[in-house]
Design an enzyme around this catalytic site. Structure first.
Site, short mmCIF file in Angstrom:
data_model
loop_
_atom_site.label_atom_id
_atom_site.label_comp_id
_atom_site.label_asym_id
_atom_site.label_seq_id
_atom_site.Cartn_x
_atom_site.Cartn_y
_atom_site.Cartn_z
N ASP A 11 1.07 -0.95 -0.01
CA ASP A 11 -0.17 -0.02 0.10
C ASP A 11 1.09 1.32 0.01
O ASP A 11 1.98 1.11 0.50
CB ASP A 11 -0.86 -0.11 1.26
CG ASP A 11 -1.59 1.22 1.55
OD1 ASP A 11 -2.36 1.65 0.45
OD2 ASP A 11 -1.63 2.03 2.49
N MET A 12 0.35 2.43 -0.50
CA MET A 12 1.27 3.44 -0.26
C MET A 12 1.21 4.40 0.80
O MET A 12 1.96 4.66 1.58
CB MET A 12 1.15 4.42 -1.72
CG MET A 12 1.76 5.55 -1.91
SD MET A 12 1.71 6.47 -3.44
CE MET A 12 0.26 7.42 -3.23
N ASP A 167 -1.57 -0.87 6.10
CA ASP A 167 -1.83 -0.03 7.49
C ASP A 167 -3.18 0.16 7.46
O ASP A 167 -3.45 0.93 8.73
CB ASP A 167 -0.92 1.40 7.24
CG ASP A 167 -1.66 2.19 6.51
OD1 ASP A 167 -1.80 3.56 6.85
OD2 ASP A 167 -2.08 2.00 5.34
#
Length: 188
Positions: A11-12, A167
């Site tokens: 994920d970024m 996250d």
């Protein structure tokens, strides 16, 4: 530790890039203009969702009649103006650097592709990733598995041989639905 996987997916926002404070600041700036408010805990619960979906939730919570896509576009413009100056990689970028050239890697993000590409390029880390799958590349967003399944497809790796670093609860759910192992980076 990740030797058993053939592909790594990250994920970024909040996972490899410290963008969360800037996103909150941009939402505050845009919503203040309309006299709207947002609850930070409600926003955190929506992490991983595309911007228009968050905008839709904020509009509903404020009983407003705005177009969620227009509000999302305003927020994205505000973020873009701030992010390129404020964002830094998070410590997990060391995992990316360690595995670069050893395994295919991808980014699966709820951000729009133009923003994701701009950030990754600006920080000099875009070249680490074989693919970037953003909100505008899939029809069904996290918690649906589509983002991560598309990452696996573009990397040429079977989903069950991938691990996802996330996250957000929506992202962790998406990874499980894709048949992938997941690392909750909030626990690292």
């Amino acid at each position: 530790m990740y030797d058993r996987y053939d592909g790594l997916i990250f994920d970024m926002d909040g996972t490899i890039l410290d963008t969360e404070p800037t996103h909150r600041k941009a939402w505050h700036q845009v919503l203040t203009k309309y006299g709207m408010r947002f609850d930070e805990q409600a926003m955190v619960a929506l992490n991983g969702s595309p911007t228009w979906r968050i905008a839709q939730t904020v509009i509903e919570l404020n009983n407003a009649t705005l177009d969620p896509h227009q509000l999302a576009a305003e927020k994205t413009a505000a973020v873009r103006a701030m992010l390129l100056d404020d964002v830094r990689p998070l410590p997990l970028i060391e995992v990316v650097k360690t595995w670069y050239g050893r395994r295919p890697m991808a980014v699966g993000t709820g951000s729009e592709s133009a923003l994701a590409d701009a950030l990754l390029s600006q920080l000099g880390i875009r070249h680490y990733f074989d693919a970037v799958v953003a909100a505008d590349h899939v029809t069904h967003h996290k918690p649906a598995p589509d983002t991560f399944l598309r990452c696996a497809e573009l990397m040429g790796v079977a989903p069950e041989k991938c691990v996802v670093f996330e996250d957000a609860d929506f992202g962790l759910q998406a990874a499980r639905l894709a048949g992938m192992d997941a690392v909750d980076v909030r626990l690292l």
